[in-house]
Design a protein around this motif. Structure first.
Motif, mmCIF file in Angstrom:
data_model
loop_
_atom_site.group_PDB
_atom_site.id
_atom_site.type_symbol
_atom_site.label_atom_id
_atom_site.label_comp_id
_atom_site.label_asym_id
_atom_site.label_seq_id
_atom_site.Cartn_x
_atom_site.Cartn_y
_atom_site.Cartn_z
ATOM 1 N N SER A 11 0.817 -1.217 0.000
ATOM 2 C CA SER A 11 0.000 0.000 0.000
ATOM 3 C C SER A 11 0.846 1.259 0.000
ATOM 4 O O SER A 11 0.338 2.369 -0.222
ATOM 5 C CB SER A 11 -0.933 0.010 1.219
ATOM 6 N N GLY A 12 2.141 1.110 0.273
ATOM 7 C CA GLY A 12 3.052 2.248 0.278
ATOM 8 C C GLY A 12 4.409 1.828 -0.229
ATOM 9 O O GLY A 12 4.643 0.638 -0.495
ATOM 10 N N PRO A 13 5.351 2.753 -0.384
ATOM 11 C CA PRO A 13 6.688 2.405 -0.865
ATOM 12 C C PRO A 13 7.438 1.519 0.121
ATOM 13 O O PRO A 13 7.282 1.662 1.338
ATOM 14 C CB PRO A 13 7.374 3.768 -1.025
ATOM 15 N N VAL A 14 8.247 0.599 -0.407
ATOM 16 C CA VAL A 14 8.993 -0.345 0.424
ATOM 17 C C VAL A 14 10.442 -0.402 -0.055
ATOM 18 O O VAL A 14 10.703 -0.626 -1.244
ATOM 19 C CB VAL A 14 8.370 -1.757 0.352
ATOM 20 N N GLU A 15 11.371 -0.209 0.873
ATOM 21 C CA GLU A 15 12.790 -0.312 0.529
ATOM 22 C C GLU A 15 13.197 -1.785 0.504
ATOM 23 O O GLU A 15 12.795 -2.566 1.376
ATOM 24 C CB GLU A 15 13.642 0.433 1.552
ATOM 25 N N ILE A 16 13.989 -2.165 -0.510
ATOM 26 C CA ILE A 16 14.430 -3.558 -0.636
ATOM 27 C C ILE A 16 15.955 -3.604 -0.735
ATOM 28 O O ILE A 16 16.594 -2.612 -1.097
ATOM 29 C CB ILE A 16 13.806 -4.235 -1.877
ATOM 30 N N PRO A 17 16.555 -4.747 -0.414
ATOM 31 C CA PRO A 17 18.008 -4.890 -0.551
ATOM 32 C C PRO A 17 18.407 -5.011 -2.021
ATOM 33 O O PRO A 17 17.570 -5.176 -2.911
ATOM 34 C CB PRO A 17 18.321 -6.186 0.201
ATOM 35 N N GLY A 18 19.714 -4.962 -2.285
ATOM 36 C CA GLY A 18 20.206 -5.315 -3.606
ATOM 37 C C GLY A 18 20.312 -6.830 -3.685
ATOM 38 O O GLY A 18 20.202 -7.508 -2.655
#
Length: 239
Positions: free
Chosen positions: A37-44
């Motif tokens: 529902s919102g932005p999500v930070e992910i790893p490389g």
């Protein structure tokens, strides 16, 4: 009729053996459709410019399972684009749920939540994601929690999606060392923050990425031979 019945049972059993591997293979990648529902930070390692996934629907798949090192890929909803290929460590949990569970690390106001782990329904262990060290330091300080990281020099971004799992960067992920970073900046061993599942569970759920078709061909041949005996016996009965 006894002969006919016996051979028929053999044929049915063989059909079950032939079809069973296909059913397991369908579940092997733990395919999960997730809507954020919102932005999500992910790893490389992620596609350039996709370190933060915008709100939307994505597909998660376990594409490689090598004992205590797993590789997870995040796809677009139509599965045509691979946004990220991420190293994950199996993390044990006592409570099994019947639905998908995604966990996040809360960030300060205005910053996207950071993806932490993915638990597939029915499994008592999930995939805890490993971040690059520089990102792990930031997340650990802002959230006050330990974060998994790798000190290996791996690319954080790639210009082209990683499709085949035998690409060089995936080989690097498979052997990359993993540690945990405390909010104080102290580096600790993985075992201090992650509870590994019993080895027998990992072995039971780990299937090879590719498998030979020879056993299947052999079973099909045996099935055809058994059916020919059934037809022959039945034909003699009605003559």
């Amino acid at each position: 009729m006894k002969l006919f019945n016996a051979l028929t049972i053999v044929c049915v059993a063989l059909v079950g053996v032939v079809l069973a591997p296909a059913a397991r293979a369908d579940a092997y990648d733990d395919k999960t459709v997730i809507t954020f529902s919102g932005p999500v930070e992910i790893p490389g390692v992620h596609l350039k410019g996709w370190g933060v996934l915008p709100a939307g629907t994505y597909v998660f798949k376990l594409v490689d399972s090598q004992s205590d090192r797993h590789i997870v890929q995040i796809f677009s909803e139509d599965e045509k684009t691979v946004y990220a290929t991420i190293l994950a460590i199996p993390n044990y949990r006592l409570k099994v749920t019947g639905k998908t569970v995604m966990t996040f690390r809360e960030r300060p106001a205005g910053e996207p939540e950071a993806l932490r782990a993915w638990f597939y329904p029915g499994k008592n262990w999930g995939e805890e994601f490993v971040y690059p060290k520089s990102v792990a330091i930031e997340i650990a300080k802002s959230t006050g929690t330990a974060v998994l990281f790798t000190p290996a020099e791996l690319p954080v971004e790639v210009s082209e999606p990683i499709k085949p799992v035998d690409e060089p960067v995936v080989a690097q992920l498979r052997v990359a060392p993993v540690l945990a970073l405390q909010p104080t900046g102290e580096e600790v061993e993985l075992a201090q923050v992650v509870t590994a599942p019993p080895p027998e569970q990992l072995v039971a759920t780990a299937l090879p990425a590719t498998a030979s078709s020879l056993p299947l061909i052999g079973l099909l041949g045996l099935l055809a031979l058994s059916m020919s005996f059934v037809v022959g016996a039945f034909a003699k009965r009605i003559q």
